[in-house]
Design a protein around this motif. Structure first.
Motif, PDB file in Angstrom:
ATOM      1  N   LYS A  97       0.832  -1.202   0.000  1.00 22.23           N
ATOM      2  CA  LYS A  97       0.000   0.000   0.000  1.00 22.23           C
ATOM      3  C   LYS A  97       0.872   1.259   0.000  1.00 22.23           C
ATOM      4  O   LYS A  97       0.767   2.108   0.874  1.00 22.23           O
ATOM      5  CB  LYS A  97      -0.924   0.003   1.224  1.00 22.23           C
ATOM      6  CG  LYS A  97      -1.675  -1.308   1.466  1.00 22.23           C
ATOM      7  CD  LYS A  97      -2.604  -1.660   0.316  1.00 22.23           C
ATOM      8  CE  LYS A  97      -3.426  -2.901   0.663  1.00 22.23           C
ATOM      9  NZ  LYS A  97      -4.306  -3.328  -0.440  1.00 22.23           N
ATOM     10  N   THR A 152       2.062   4.856  -0.914  1.00 22.53           N
ATOM     11  CA  THR A 152       1.320   6.070  -1.267  1.00 22.53           C
ATOM     12  C   THR A 152       1.562   6.530  -2.704  1.00 22.53           C
ATOM     13  O   THR A 152       0.599   6.851  -3.414  1.00 22.53           O
ATOM     14  CB  THR A 152       1.641   7.196  -0.272  1.00 22.53           C
ATOM     15  OG1 THR A 152       1.170   6.809   1.027  1.00 22.53           O
ATOM     16  CG2 THR A 152       0.958   8.491  -0.681  1.00 22.53           C
ATOM     17  N   LYS A 210      -0.419   4.366  -5.008  1.00 21.84           N
ATOM     18  CA  LYS A 210      -1.851   4.630  -4.894  1.00 21.84           C
ATOM     19  C   LYS A 210      -2.221   5.933  -5.598  1.00 21.84           C
ATOM     20  O   LYS A 210      -3.297   6.051  -6.191  1.00 21.84           O
ATOM     21  CB  LYS A 210      -2.271   4.666  -3.426  1.00 21.84           C
ATOM     22  CG  LYS A 210      -2.152   3.323  -2.710  1.00 21.84           C
ATOM     23  CD  LYS A 210      -3.016   2.287  -3.384  1.00 21.84           C
ATOM     24  CE  LYS A 210      -2.911   0.932  -2.701  1.00 21.84           C
ATOM     25  NZ  LYS A 210      -3.731  -0.097  -3.395  1.00 21.84           N
ATOM     26  N   SER A 269      -7.111   2.454   1.587  1.00 25.19           N
ATOM     27  CA  SER A 269      -5.719   2.701   1.195  1.00 25.19           C
ATOM     28  C   SER A 269      -5.665   3.306  -0.197  1.00 25.19           C
ATOM     29  O   SER A 269      -4.664   3.917  -0.577  1.00 25.19           O
ATOM     30  CB  SER A 269      -4.914   1.408   1.250  1.00 25.19           C
ATOM     31  OG  SER A 269      -5.483   0.430   0.398  1.00 25.19           O
ATOM     32  N   ASP A 317      -7.834   8.642   3.278  1.00 23.99           N
ATOM     33  CA  ASP A 317      -6.867   7.692   2.751  1.00 23.99           C
ATOM     34  C   ASP A 317      -5.609   7.747   3.606  1.00 23.99           C
ATOM     35  O   ASP A 317      -5.597   8.397   4.659  1.00 23.99           O
ATOM     36  CB  ASP A 317      -6.577   7.951   1.268  1.00 23.99           C
ATOM     37  CG  ASP A 317      -5.983   9.340   0.999  1.00 23.99           C
ATOM     38  OD1 ASP A 317      -5.567  10.021   1.970  1.00 23.99           O
ATOM     39  OD2 ASP A 317      -5.930   9.750  -0.173  1.00 23.99           O
ATOM     40  N   THR A 318      -4.547   7.089   3.156  1.00 23.55           N
ATOM     41  CA  THR A 318      -3.324   7.044   3.966  1.00 23.55           C
ATOM     42  C   THR A 318      -2.567   8.366   3.954  1.00 23.55           C
ATOM     43  O   THR A 318      -1.632   8.551   4.731  1.00 23.55           O
ATOM     44  CB  THR A 318      -2.396   5.915   3.484  1.00 23.55           C
ATOM     45  OG1 THR A 318      -2.107   6.105   2.088  1.00 23.55           O
ATOM     46  CG2 THR A 318      -3.057   4.560   3.679  1.00 23.55           C
ATOM     47  N   LYS A 366      -3.643   2.471   7.828  1.00 24.42           N
ATOM     48  CA  LYS A 366      -4.918   1.898   8.269  1.00 24.42           C
ATOM     49  C   LYS A 366      -4.776   1.021   9.512  1.00 24.42           C
ATOM     50  O   LYS A 366      -5.787   0.710  10.149  1.00 24.42           O
ATOM     51  CB  LYS A 366      -5.558   1.097   7.138  1.00 24.42           C
ATOM     52  CG  LYS A 366      -5.958   1.967   5.950  1.00 24.42           C
ATOM     53  CD  LYS A 366      -6.800   1.197   4.957  1.00 24.42           C
ATOM     54  CE  LYS A 366      -8.201   0.957   5.510  1.00 24.42           C
ATOM     55  NZ  LYS A 366      -9.039   0.191   4.568  1.00 24.42           N
TER      56      LYS A 366
END
Length: 239
Positions: free
Chosen positions: A84, A86, A89, A132, A159-160, A166
């Motif tokens: 996950k 960043t 994402k 995420s 979100d992150t 999370k």
């Protein structure tokens, strides 16, 4: 029958909770994978893209001259590991946002989700998302579902980046501040026990989704109340 859970807010996870995991790992990942390199090359002046590329270089230990092929190799490795990260994402979110806008992508939710969310809203609860996936990806996903455009249902997206990891309690404490309510008036629904543990540590109420056929269907949810569908979740908004 289990008594309703007091909740002024219901915060939902996405993958494995309201959409099948295959929606992300097969449909969305397969869509983004071949488009990462072309997207980076086509948007060199986009601040989000430039920042994501620099973050990939930093996190992967690449030199400043690493080309797009090297960046993409790292991103593909992260995707294979379901990391996950960043910057990954961020880039995926931008690509998916365009895919939804072009109507090449559609989100399929579990059949029990929309009715339950509408019921929560009718009762006076606020709805928020914590995933995420980037906020941009969340909004795009809920804008093009098999049930129509559902963006109006949600007041907040986390979100992150704007909340945090999370599986850390501080992320839930940060969201509590934004929701402007007591932590025990927030109900978090997720299929991942470690996320529920972090939410509970921050004082949130929790419910685990152990959906048949999903990766966490047989997981140990410990003390968290566990259900198979949203039909088994009932709330009561505090007066």
């Amino acid at each position: 029958m289990t008594a309703p859970t007091p909740a002024r807010w219901v915060v939902i996870d996405i993958e494995g909770t309201v959409t099948p995991t295959s929606q992300v790992h097969r449909v969305l990942y397969d869509y983004a994978r071949p488009r990462l390199g072309p997207w980076i090359d086509a948007h060199p002046d986009d601040p989000q893209v430039a920042a994501a590329v620099e973050a990939v270089r930093a996190e992967a230990g690449l030199d400043a001259e690493a080309d797009t092929a090297a960046i993409v190799a790292v991103l593909h490795g992260w995707m294979d590991a379901d990391r996950k990260a960043t910057p990954l994402k961020t880039l995926q979110g931008l690509i998916w946002q365009q895919g939804y806008a072009d109507r090449e992508l559609r989100t399929d939710l579990f059949a029990d989700v929309v009715g339950a969310l509408l019921q929560f809203r009718e009762q006076g609860a606020g709805l928020a998302v914590f995933s995420s996936g980037s906020v941009a990806a969340q909004i795009a996903s809920f804008s093009h579902t098999a049930d129509g455009d559902l963006r109006h249902l949600f007041t907040h997206h986390f979100d992150t980046v704007n909340a945090g990891p999370k599986r850390e309690a501080d992320s839930y404490r940060a969201m509590t501040e934004v929701l402007a309510t007591a932590p025990d008036e927030v109900l978090f629904a997720s299929d991942v026990p470690a996320e529920l543990d972090a939410a509970a540590e921050a004082g949130w109420r929790t419910v685990g989704l152990a959906r048949p056929g999903e990766p966490f269907a047989d997981a140990d949810f410990g003390a968290h109340r566990t259900v198979k569908t949203f039909d088994d979740i009932s709330i009561e908004v505090p007066a």
